[in-house]
Design an enzyme around this catalytic site. Structure first.
Site: not given
Ligand code: NAP
Length: 285
Positions: A57, A101, A124
């Site tokens: 990422k 994460q 997200d």
């Protein structure tokens, strides 16, 4: 060998590259206005898979002209400290997107942490505000993986209106948002899961099948209507340790009209949609 195969491949890698060129242009336009788009990626602990995802990422951001902060913390970080860090990032004007994460260590309540992210920075799309916005058809951040699947369908010019879409899997991050996105495009949607009786009788009626289970060969050729579009979200390992999806690719590609491969399908699209969401967040400031 797939010599008899007639399904067209939807190349996620190529599509992701195309979309990233646009991300790079948008990032440059923002920088020209004095705004550098910024993403904070929070990693707690040293889960090896998470480290790889996070590294990818951060690299994708660098390649596209997006500033990223890799916020690493030891596995024994307290929940209170993590919540405080999220708050700091919420208030940081250089950060437009925040990603935590998953999975988090078991002493931390992941739901609580996700809810602490400002919905304006929830790139997200896991916050209940984002899920709610998708549910009622309001603008908001869409979870990256199903969003990427929608882009793949769009790339082949597929008209979902009036089609029967079957989603296998009902997780909050893939299956459920996928079903809502398909519904929003006027497909008739069936959601299947581990308690679904006679999955095959349902998938055989599908014009579009999205498999998001995490088990090999959940979808085999005898379960697919000729010409159907098959999107494989699954990420599994075969007996030789090679990456594979939920779909029996060799068999299903003999029957389907379109199919996404694993690797090179949904995977590359997921990070790309994260970049798109980050750009959207930065452009709204
Ligand atoms: P998950 O949370 O484990 O959900 C799996 C879903 O599959 C559940 O809803 C489960 O039903 C259902 N299921 C399990 N066995 C089934 C069966 N035999 N028949 C029908 N449904 C069944 O997984 P996830 O997070 O959604 O991820 C799914 C897969 O996608 C995984 O392989 C994951 O690694 C992959 N993935 C890939 C990407 C990417 O970027 N390519 C991103 C995210 C996820 P119940 O609800 O009844 O338990």
């Amino acid at each position: 060998m797939n010599s008899g195969s007639h399904a067209k491949i939807i190349d996620g890698k190529a599509l992701a590259e195309e979309l990233r060129q646009n991300v790079t242009l948008r990032a440059a336009a923002l920088r020209a206005r004095g705004i550098t788009p910024g993403l904070a990626v929070i990693l707690v602990g040293d889960n090896p898979a998470s480290q790889v995802y996070v590294r990818n990422k951060v690299k994708a951001c660098a390649d596209s002209g997006i500033h990223s902060v890799l916020d690493r913390h030891p596995a024994d970080l307290t929940e209170a400290m993590l919540l405080a860090r999220v708050q700091e990032l919420n208030n940081d004007p250089a950060i437009h997107g925040i990603l935590v994460q998953l999975p988090l260590p078991s002493h931390i309540d992941a739901h609580k942490v996700i809810e602490a992210i400002s919905p304006a920075k929830d790139v997200d799309g896991f916050h209940v505000a984002s899920a709610g916005a998708l549910m009622v058809g309001q603008p908001g951040f869409w979870p990256c993986t199903p969003y990427g699947c929608m882009k793949m369908l769009e790339s082949i010019g597929y008209e979902l209106r009036g089609k029967h879409a079957v989603v296998i899997g009902r997780s909050n991050i893939v299956g459920k948002p996928m079903a809502l996105m398909l519904l929003q495009k006027n497909a008739t949607v069936t959601v299947c899961h581990s308690a679904t009786a006679n999955l095959k009788s349902i998938t055989l009626q599908a014009d579009v099948i999205v498999a998001a289970v995490g088990k090999r060969n959940v979808l085999t050729a005898d379960m697919v209507k000729p010409g159907a579009v098959v999107i494989d979200v699954g990420m599994n390992r075969d007996d030789a340790g090679k990456l594979c999806g939920d779909v029996d690719f060799a068999g299903v590609s003999q029957v389907a009209g379109y199919i996404t491969p694993v690797p090179g399908g949904v995977g590359p699209m997921t990070i790309t949609m994260l970049l798109v969401n980050t750009l959207d967040a930065a452009e709204r400031t």
